[in-house]
Design a protein around this motif. Structure first.
Motif, PDB file in Angstrom:
ATOM      1  N   GLU A   1      40.608  48.413   3.605  1.00 55.82           N
ATOM      2  CA  GLU A   1      40.658  49.744   3.008  1.00 55.82           C
ATOM      3  C   GLU A   1      39.508  49.851   2.012  1.00 55.82           C
ATOM      4  OE1 GLU A   1      42.052  50.204  -0.494  1.00 55.82           O
ATOM      5  OE2 GLU A   1      41.562  48.088  -0.523  1.00 55.82           O
TER       6      GLU A   1
ATOM      7  N   THR B   1      46.961  47.910   7.339  1.00 55.89           N
ATOM      8  CA  THR B   1      45.880  48.049   6.375  1.00 55.89           C
ATOM      9  C   THR B   1      46.130  47.135   5.182  1.00 55.89           C
ATOM     10  OG1 THR B   1      45.578  50.355   7.030  1.00 55.89           O
ATOM     11  CG2 THR B   1      44.590  49.677   4.955  1.00 55.89           C
TER      12      THR B   1
ATOM     13  N   ASP C   1      46.812  45.721   1.752  1.00 57.83           N
ATOM     14  CA  ASP C   1      47.388  46.243   0.513  1.00 57.83           C
ATOM     15  C   ASP C   1      47.259  45.235  -0.630  1.00 57.83           C
ATOM     16  OD1 ASP C   1      49.162  44.344   1.372  1.00 57.83           O
ATOM     17  OD2 ASP C   1      50.915  45.650   1.426  1.00 57.83           O
TER      18      ASP C   1
ATOM     19  N   GLN D   1      44.019  46.392  -4.961  1.00 56.96           N
ATOM     20  CA  GLN D   1      44.463  47.655  -5.545  1.00 56.96           C
ATOM     21  C   GLN D   1      43.680  47.937  -6.822  1.00 56.96           C
ATOM     22  OE1 GLN D   1      48.746  47.971  -5.958  1.00 56.96           O
ATOM     23  NE2 GLN D   1      49.098  46.637  -4.199  1.00 56.96           N
TER      24      GLN D   1
END
Length: 243
Positions: A74, A94, A96, A99
């Motif tokens: 991402e 995707t 995770d 972040q």
């Protein structure tokens, strides 16, 4: 298991006695370690790396993956590698792990929202589940955990961010346990920003534990709603029957 260049590499993660552990999922636990070993071996090899190409007509596509998690990247995945993807078979997930968080410039601590009262900067951290962080620590592979929230941050705000704990012991949404002289072990998988987990049987407080530790529960027979509450106000529950 991976085939690269002229080599085959297998990574297995389980208990130290050689028995499997259902809490360790291969894609989440062994795969990141496997990719790191491959990168380390390739960096130290003097030989020229020759790509291994599939036969013509194979149901394979070349796509980008996050080099850290092994999932599809991402926007915050800055380290990427190319690999083979099997359409219709390979999992579509995707990443995770990476972040973006808001960090107070003055203290270096995390804030949940920008309310305009502080000078903030945006930084990307790795959010690994607590069980994987323990594995990385044992393997001597340091990760970059997110900073804690500023003291006094309202739990209502922190509870909206991230994932609630997942109870991994006892397992299952409803499990029958047998009380004995040995206490019942309690353990939860949490986000990387969690330090402590608070346990409740119905509305009775059992105790608290560090995310790297297991809490023991000496229960009397009965039906209970077991709840794990992390230090950010996120919680999850399961039903257990103790006989």
């Amino acid at each position: 298991m991976a085939v690269f260049n002229h080599y085959v590499l297998a990574v297995w993660i389980g208990n130290f006695d050689g028995k499997p552990n259902p809490a360790f999922v291969g894609r989440a636990a062994a795969a990141p370690l496997l990719f790191q070993i491959i990168d380390s071996l390739r960096a130290s090899w003097p030989e020229r790396i020759e790509p291994h190409l599939p036969p013509p007509g194979a149901n394979l596509k070349r796509v980008e993956f996050c080099a850290v998690s092994g999932d599809l990247p991402e926007i915050h995945c800055t380290h990427r590698v190319e690999g083979w993807f099997i359409p219709g078979i390979s999992p579509i997930k995707t990443c995770d792990v990476h972040q973006e968080v808001l960090v107070d410039v003055a203290t270096g601590l995390r804030v949940p929202i920008d309310d305009g009262t502080r000078q903030l900067r945006r930084e990307v951290y790795e959010f690994w589940p607590s069980d994987l962080l323990r594995l990385f620590e044992r393997a001597g592979v340091p990760r970059r955990p997110p900073p804690p929230f500023l003291p006094g941050t309202e739990s209502e705000l922190t509870a909206r961010i991230g994932n609630p704990p997942r109870i991994i012991s006892p397992t299952g949404e409803h499990e029958t346990l047998f009380a004995s002289s040995n206490a019942i072990p309690l353990r939860a998988k949490t986000d990387a920003d969690v330090r402590e987990v608070y346990w409740f049987a119905d509305k009775t407080f059992i105790g608290k534990s560090n995310v790297t530790e297991m809490l023991t529960w000496k229960s009397t027979p009965g039906d209970y709603q077991l709840t794990a509450l992390d230090d950010h106000g996120r919680s999850t529950s399961c039903s257990v029957t103790v006989r």
